[in-house]
Design a protein around this motif. Structure first.
Motif, PDB file in Angstrom:
ATOM      1  N   ALA A   1      -1.702 -21.259   4.657  1.00 57.80           N
ATOM      2  CA  ALA A   1      -0.923 -21.944   5.696  1.00 57.80           C
ATOM      3  C   ALA A   1       0.000 -20.973   6.423  1.00 57.80           C
ATOM      4  O   ALA A   1       0.127 -21.024   7.650  1.00 57.80           O
ATOM      5  N   THR A   2       0.639 -20.044   5.686  1.00 65.34           N
ATOM      6  CA  THR A   2       1.513 -19.067   6.328  1.00 65.34           C
ATOM      7  C   THR A   2       0.707 -18.114   7.209  1.00 65.34           C
ATOM      8  O   THR A   2       1.159 -17.709   8.280  1.00 65.34           O
ATOM      9  N   ALA A   3      -0.510 -17.754   6.757  1.00 64.53           N
ATOM     10  CA  ALA A   3      -1.360 -16.868   7.564  1.00 64.53           C
ATOM     11  C   ALA A   3      -1.810 -17.572   8.842  1.00 64.53           C
ATOM     12  O   ALA A   3      -1.770 -16.992   9.938  1.00 64.53           O
ATOM     13  N   PHE A   4      -2.254 -18.832   8.722  1.00 66.73           N
ATOM     14  CA  PHE A   4      -2.666 -19.604   9.898  1.00 66.73           C
ATOM     15  C   PHE A   4      -1.495 -19.767  10.866  1.00 66.73           C
ATOM     16  O   PHE A   4      -1.656 -19.697  12.083  1.00 66.73           O
ATOM     17  N   SER A   5      -0.301 -19.984  10.307  1.00 71.47           N
ATOM     18  CA  SER A   5       0.891 -20.130  11.137  1.00 71.47           C
ATOM     19  C   SER A   5       1.145 -18.860  11.947  1.00 71.47           C
ATOM     20  O   SER A   5       1.497 -18.924  13.128  1.00 71.47           O
ATOM     21  N   LEU A   6       0.949 -17.702  11.310  1.00 66.51           N
ATOM     22  CA  LEU A   6       1.144 -16.429  12.011  1.00 66.51           C
ATOM     23  C   LEU A   6       0.196 -16.311  13.202  1.00 66.51           C
ATOM     24  O   LEU A   6       0.582 -15.817  14.264  1.00 66.51           O
ATOM     25  N   PHE A   7      -1.052 -16.757  13.023  1.00 68.89           N
ATOM     26  CA  PHE A   7      -2.014 -16.685  14.129  1.00 68.89           C
ATOM     27  C   PHE A   7      -1.578 -17.595  15.277  1.00 68.89           C
ATOM     28  O   PHE A   7      -1.598 -17.192  16.445  1.00 68.89           O
TER      29      PHE A   7
ATOM     30  N   ILE B   1       3.426  -9.701  18.514  1.00 75.58           N
ATOM     31  CA  ILE B   1       2.846  -8.532  17.844  1.00 75.58           C
ATOM     32  C   ILE B   1       2.964  -8.661  16.326  1.00 75.58           C
ATOM     33  O   ILE B   1       2.002  -8.458  15.582  1.00 75.58           O
ATOM     34  N   ASN B   2       4.162  -8.997  15.860  1.00 71.19           N
ATOM     35  CA  ASN B   2       4.388  -9.140  14.417  1.00 71.19           C
ATOM     36  C   ASN B   2       3.458 -10.168  13.794  1.00 71.19           C
ATOM     37  O   ASN B   2       2.895  -9.954  12.712  1.00 71.19           O
TER      38      ASN B   2
ATOM     39  N   SER C   1      -3.419  -8.637   8.485  1.00 72.10           N
ATOM     40  CA  SER C   1      -3.268  -8.040   7.160  1.00 72.10           C
ATOM     41  C   SER C   1      -3.692  -8.986   6.040  1.00 72.10           C
ATOM     42  O   SER C   1      -3.834  -8.559   4.892  1.00 72.10           O
ATOM     43  N   SER C   2      -3.902 -10.271   6.384  1.00 65.59           N
ATOM     44  CA  SER C   2      -4.271 -11.261   5.368  1.00 65.59           C
ATOM     45  C   SER C   2      -5.755 -11.636   5.411  1.00 65.59           C
ATOM     46  O   SER C   2      -6.204 -12.434   4.591  1.00 65.59           O
ATOM     47  N   LEU C   3      -6.491 -11.092   6.358  1.00 66.24           N
ATOM     48  CA  LEU C   3      -7.875 -11.540   6.575  1.00 66.24           C
ATOM     49  C   LEU C   3      -8.773 -11.331   5.360  1.00 66.24           C
ATOM     50  O   LEU C   3      -9.716 -12.098   5.140  1.00 66.24           O
TER      51      LEU C   3
ATOM     52  N   SER D   1       5.510  -7.665   2.857  1.00 70.22           N
ATOM     53  CA  SER D   1       5.385  -9.038   2.355  1.00 70.22           C
ATOM     54  C   SER D   1       3.933  -9.431   2.111  1.00 70.22           C
ATOM     55  O   SER D   1       3.586  -9.964   1.054  1.00 70.22           O
ATOM     56  N   ARG D   2       3.074  -9.187   3.128  1.00 73.50           N
ATOM     57  CA  ARG D   2       1.690  -9.683   3.069  1.00 73.50           C
ATOM     58  C   ARG D   2       0.812  -8.885   2.117  1.00 73.50           C
ATOM     59  O   ARG D   2      -0.113  -9.441   1.518  1.00 73.50           O
TER      60      ARG D   2
END
Length: 263
Positions: free
Chosen positions: A42-48, A194-195, A202-204, A86-87
């Motif tokens: 969920a945090t990774a999807f949120s970043l996208f 960018i971040n 980095s989570s893929l 973090s990731r």
């Protein structure tokens, strides 16, 4: 629940367009509770989603010349390092159970969502207070050590809980560099975009990605931010922030209660 989730995708973009941020604070709870996605994914999807919507929102600011690329570079590099920390180094090595003794159980997902809820509460309080940020005079000496440390902190927060960190970036740019509010918001969106993309990339190799779902959700958020930007010319964003702040405050409390008492 999924229909409600897609509706919130539109709301996330709408809020970001109206008040220059804040909408991303909703994405992790939407993914976690309405689509039943685990906290790290969920945090990774949120970043996208945050990265895509922030990119769209910053395009018009770039055209208008409001994005300070030098500042974005100085603030952004330590932010990227914080995200990668973090990731890549923290999240993958978190144990499945943070606490599992004395009758207390705190799982990794619960821990991440509770931290996210705390961020929601802090963000909500800042929106409700309506305090004006004190702009530092440009001629005074800039504390670059503090600026770099703030960038690193934002990166760690962004990478860990999937939020853009705009409520930390904007005041840092205004109070440490003395930039105008308009320039701070524009530069913040650029840094966030960018971040967020770097954090997602980095989570893929760690998460499964349903691209059809993620792109459809993101598309609705982008539509929302375009509507929000258009509406912001007619609606005073300062009046909307306290209202949204109370909503975020209630949601943050609900997440903490749900994770600690209802599970």
């Amino acid at each position: 629940m999924h229909i409600l989730g897609y509706f919130f995708a539109l709301i996330i973009g709408l809020v970001m367009g109206l008040i220059g941020g804040g909408g991303s604070i909703l994405s992790v709870p939407v993914f976690a509770y309405l689509f039943n996605i685990d906290a790290i994914t969920a945090t990774a999807f949120s970043l996208f989603v945050v990265g895509a919507t922030s990119s769209v929102g910053s395009v018009s600011f770039i055209r208008q010349g409001y994005v300070n690329f030098t500042t974005a570079f100085r603030f952004g590099i330590p932010s990227v390092l914080g995200i990668l920390f973090s990731r890549r180094l923290v999240l993958p090595h978190l144990p499945e159970y943070i606490i599992h003794r004395w009758g207390i159980t705190l799982t990794k997902d619960m821990f991440i969502l509770i931290l996210f809820a705390v961020l929601m509460l802090l963000s909500a309080i800042k929106m409700i207070q309506r305090k004006e940020r004190v702009r530092k005079p440009r001629e005074s000496e800039t504390n670059y050590t503090l600026l770099v440390s703030q960038g690193l902190l934002v990166g760690i927060v962004t990478g860990f809980i999937g939020a853009g960190g705009g409520f930390l970036i904007v005041p840092a740019l205004v109070m440490l560099l003395g930039v105008s509010m308009k320039e701070a918001v524009a530069t913040s969106l650029f840094i966030i975009s960018i971040n967020s993309f770097i954090g997602f990339a980095s989570s893929l190799d760690k998460i499964p990605v349903d691209w059809a779902f993620l792109l459809s959700f993101t598309s609705l958020s982008i539509i929302g931010i375009l509507i929000g930007v258009a509406l912001s010319k007619r609606i005073e964003p300062r009046k909307l922030k306290p209202i949204f702040g109370w909503f975020v405050l209630v949601m943050g409390i609900w997440i903490i209660v749900t994770e600690l008492l209802l599970k």
